[in-house]
Write an enzyme that holds these catalytic residues in place. Structure first.
Site, PDB file in Angstrom:
ATOM      1  CE1 TYR A  91     -71.651  40.974  59.391  1.00  0.00           C
ATOM      2  CE2 TYR A  91     -71.798  40.276  60.760  1.00  0.00           C
ATOM      3  CZ  TYR A  91     -72.477  40.444  59.634  1.00  0.00           C
ATOM      4  OH  TYR A  91     -73.552  41.030  59.384  1.00  0.00           O
ATOM      5  CB  SER A 188     -78.994  35.938  56.390  1.00  0.00           C
ATOM      6  OG  SER A 188     -78.887  37.336  55.920  1.00  0.00           O
ATOM      7  CG  ASN A 189     -79.647  39.265  52.648  1.00  0.00           C
ATOM      8  OD1 ASN A 189     -80.311  40.602  52.754  1.00  0.00           O
ATOM      9  ND2 ASN A 189     -77.935  39.153  53.304  1.00  0.00           N
ATOM     10  CB  SER A 239     -81.216  46.684  58.540  1.00  0.00           C
ATOM     11  OG  SER A 239     -80.695  46.596  58.368  1.00  0.00           O
ATOM     12  CG  LEU A 241     -84.336  49.991  64.901  1.00  0.00           C
ATOM     13  CD1 LEU A 241     -83.110  51.106  66.058  1.00  0.00           C
ATOM     14  CD2 LEU A 241     -85.610  50.596  66.067  1.00  0.00           C
ATOM     15  CB  SER A 284     -75.327  49.551  70.406  1.00  0.00           C
ATOM     16  OG  SER A 284     -75.381  51.098  71.280  1.00  0.00           O
TER      17      SER A 284
END
Length: 325
Positions: A91, A188-189, A239, A241, A284
């Protein structure tokens, strides 16, 4: 009172049906739901991971934020009530995350970071063990604090049929854990095949598996949730949403259910995940959205509403961008 055990171990997508649930499981589900109902916007419920470490079920992420935006979003999130922050090496904002941690009561915040999988972002495929150790030390220097959780961000670029890099990288992760350079480790994943590779040589079970999960994907996409629960690995949704899908931001099904509780479509989509006992990450830069996303613990969806959401087929999604089985 607000701590709850991760009690859904050994469940499958069918085992929560009343006709299949034991008296013990019904009892534990009742406890879990009562805890959720009690938890307000003060960080939400606390889940106990498979190594005994306690983790806030809801976290605020900083993906796609630069360092200054990550810094401010973390301060906003913690001020609102979040107690779990999620970042990653790639990131490129760990310095901002670390700066925010220094202004806060560090012991009250659960911090997750991630190191890349083998073969990407400079993670040497031929010696992924050493590359993982170096990259995590670099991450520690930028964060300037010991994270509570470190995840392998994704499987190796060679896929889950190539077990050696998975096992080599996990060996490095286990060393971080045993050297107390983190309180918990996870992935993760990771799809079931990736986890099966890891488990062939693992001495420490992953505490969580963070993957895409949202309404529209069903109750057990690619069998991943049941695989994790059977091994006491907590599913954690990113994710939630569907990458901003209109079906979940302004969807009719979620919106109609929300009208019964004076909640938004988004809040219903998030509630569907946490009411199952799974972790969830939201994000957000707008404090009002962060506040709304965590204001989901003053009600419970009915069994019929949960089943309606379980049965949705849109928006589509897949748990991992790196594997599918």
């Amino acid at each position: 009172v607000r701590d709850c055990w991760f009690v859904l171990v050994g469940t499958t997508r069918h085992s929560l049906e009343p006709s299949r649930m034991s008296t013990t499981m019904l009892f534990f589900q009742a406890i879990l739901l009562s805890v959720f109902a009690e938890a307000k916007s003060n960080g939400g419920p606390i889940v106990t991971l498979n190594n005994g470490v306690k983790m806030p079920l809801v976290g605020a992420g900083v993906w796609q934020y630069n360092s200054s935006t990550a810094y401010q979003s973390i301060l906003d999130a913690v001020n609102i009530g979040y107690k779990h922050i999620d970042t990653a090496w790639n990131y490129k904002n760990q310095d901002g995350v670390g700066k925010a941690m220094k202004t806060l009561n560090r012991s009250s915040i659960f911090l997750t970071t991630k190191v890349p999988g083998c073969g990407k972002y400079g993670m040497n495929m031929s010696d992924c063990y050493s590359a993982t150790k170096k990259m995590y030390e670099d991450d520690l220097a930028l964060l300037d604090t010991i994270p509570d959780m470190v995840l392998v961000h994704f499987p190796p670029t060679t896929g889950c049929d190539d077990c050696k890099p998975i096992q080599d990288q996990w060996k490095a992760m286990e060393e971080f854990y045993k050297q107390k350079k983190t309180r918990a480790i996870g992935v993760s994943n990771y799809c079931p095949k990736c986890l099966a590779c890891l488990n062939e040589t693992a001495t420490v079970q992953p505490a969580i598996n963070q993957f895409e999960l949202h309404v529209g994907m069903g109750t057990d996409p690619i069998g991943l949730i049941s695989y994790c629960l059977e091994r006491n690995i907590l599913p954690q949704a990113y994710s939630p949403l569907g990458n901003g899908s209109p079906d979940l931001i302004h969807g009719k099904i979620t919106g109609d259910i929300g009208s019964h509780y004076n909640k938004s479509s988004v809040q219903i989509a998030l509630k569907w995940i946490v009411q199952k006992g799974y972790g969830v990450l939201t994000k957000s830069t707008k404090p009002r959205n962060l506040a709304a996303d965590i204001d989901i613990f003053d009600f419970n969806l009915t069994d019929a509403q949960m089943q309606t959401l379980d049965s949705q087929t849109k928006p589509e999604g897949t748990p991992s961008f790196m594997c599918n089985a």
